[in-house]
Each structure stands twice: as structure tokens, then as C-alpha cells.
Scaffold this motif. Structure first.
Motif, PDB file in Angstrom:
ATOM      1  N   UNK A  91       0.854  -1.175   0.000  1.00 26.13           N
ATOM      2  CA  UNK A  91       0.000   0.000   0.000  1.00 26.13           C
ATOM      3  C   UNK A  91       0.894   1.230   0.000  1.00 26.13           C
ATOM      4  N   UNK A  92       0.259   2.400  -0.180  1.00 28.98           N
ATOM      5  CA  UNK A  92       0.980   3.636   0.083  1.00 28.98           C
ATOM      6  C   UNK A  92       0.953   3.864   1.592  1.00 28.98           C
ATOM      7  N   UNK A  93       1.857   4.679   2.067  1.00 31.57           N
ATOM      8  CA  UNK A  93       1.887   4.958   3.501  1.00 31.57           C
ATOM      9  C   UNK A  93       0.619   5.672   3.957  1.00 31.57           C
ATOM     10  N   UNK A  94       0.106   6.567   3.123  1.00 35.02           N
ATOM     11  CA  UNK A  94      -1.134   7.272   3.456  1.00 35.02           C
ATOM     12  C   UNK A  94      -2.299   6.292   3.582  1.00 35.02           C
ATOM     13  N   UNK A  95      -2.382   5.349   2.648  1.00 35.02           N
ATOM     14  CA  UNK A  95      -3.454   4.358   2.701  1.00 35.02           C
ATOM     15  C   UNK A  95      -3.299   3.476   3.947  1.00 35.02           C
ATOM     16  N   UNK A  96      -2.073   3.141   4.306  1.00 35.37           N
ATOM     17  CA  UNK A  96      -1.837   2.337   5.505  1.00 35.37           C
ATOM     18  C   UNK A  96      -2.337   3.069   6.748  1.00 35.37           C
ATOM     19  N   UNK A  97      -2.066   4.374   6.834  1.00 36.45           N
ATOM     20  CA  UNK A  97      -2.557   5.153   7.976  1.00 36.45           C
ATOM     21  C   UNK A  97      -4.082   5.131   8.024  1.00 36.45           C
ATOM     22  N   UNK A  98      -4.719   5.262   6.857  1.00 35.94           N
ATOM     23  CA  UNK A  98      -6.187   5.234   6.804  1.00 35.94           C
ATOM     24  C   UNK A  98      -6.730   3.863   7.214  1.00 35.94           C
ATOM     25  N   UNK A  99      -6.041   2.806   6.785  1.00 41.14           N
ATOM     26  CA  UNK A  99      -6.481   1.457   7.146  1.00 41.14           C
ATOM     27  C   UNK A  99      -6.295   1.202   8.642  1.00 41.14           C
TER      28      UNK A  99
END
Length: 115
Positions: A91-99
Motif C-alpha cells: 500500500x501507500x503509507x497514506x493508505x496504511x494510515x487510513x487502514x
């Protein structure tokens, strides 16, 4: 009257049946759809499969979010950063934070995937 998104997710579409390994190796074979001659029956079965795949995807994403939140839990001595989770899940890091946040919301609300 339109159904809410949460009640739509609770619908249990036709179960996905695993294909035998010899059928899965045949690129022309897909859940025996190619053997259905009647277009109405083909549409019905293809629609069932589409709904089942969507439900499976939604549920799998919720499990991913729970796992991400657990891996990022600050109480864990071996917790992972958002960057570590992103790399592991591709994932992107931003998407990981959202997840991670989505998973924390699920845990906070006592929800389990598929509810």
C-alpha cells in the motif's frame, strides 16, 4: 425504499465455490460460466458471482484494517509503523494510515468483519 449500505453488506450472496485445480489451470474456465448456454441463466450466475466477490472483497478489506490496527498498536513492543505496514501490504503509507484508523474504528465499535 432503498436499503442502507450496512444492510446491503450483510446480504449473503451465493457462496464462492473453489474450482478444482485442473479447472483453475484452464484459462478458459471460470466457475463453469462458459458451460451455461442460456443467457438469462448466465446473467443470473454471473451476477451471483459478482455479488459474492464484492462481499468477499469488503470483508477481506475489513480484516486487513483490523490486522493493520493490531500491528500498529502502540502497546505492542513489536508494533509496526505505517511505512512498515504499507511495505508489507503493498500500500501507500497514506493508505496504511487510513487502514489503521479504519481498523481502530472497527475495534472501538466492537465490530467484526462482515457485520
Amino acid at each position: 425504499m432503498a436499503e442502507s449500505e450496512s444492510s446491503q453488506r450483510r446480504l449473503r450472496p451465493a457462496p464462492l465455490l473453489f474450482e478444482p485445480s485442473e479447472a483453475a489451470s484452464d484459462p478458459e474456465h471460470f466457475f463453469d460460466l462458459e458451460s451455461i448456454d442460456d443467457p438469462g441463466a448466465l446473467l443470473d450466475r454471473a451476477t451471483e458471482l459478482t455479488l459474492a466477490f464484492r462481499a468477499a472483497t469488503d470483508r477481506a478489506v475489513e480484516f486487513q484494517a483490523l490486522a493493520a490496527a493490531q500491528l500498529a498498536d502502540p502497546r505492542r513492543f513489536d508494533r509496526l509503523t505505517a511505512a512498515d505496514i504499507a511495505a508489507r501490504a503493498e500500500w501507500t503509507e497514506d493508505y496504511a494510515r487510513k487502514m489503521v484508523e479504519f481498523g481502530r474504528d472497527l475495534l472501538r465499535n466492537g465490530r467484526t468483519p462482515g457485520e
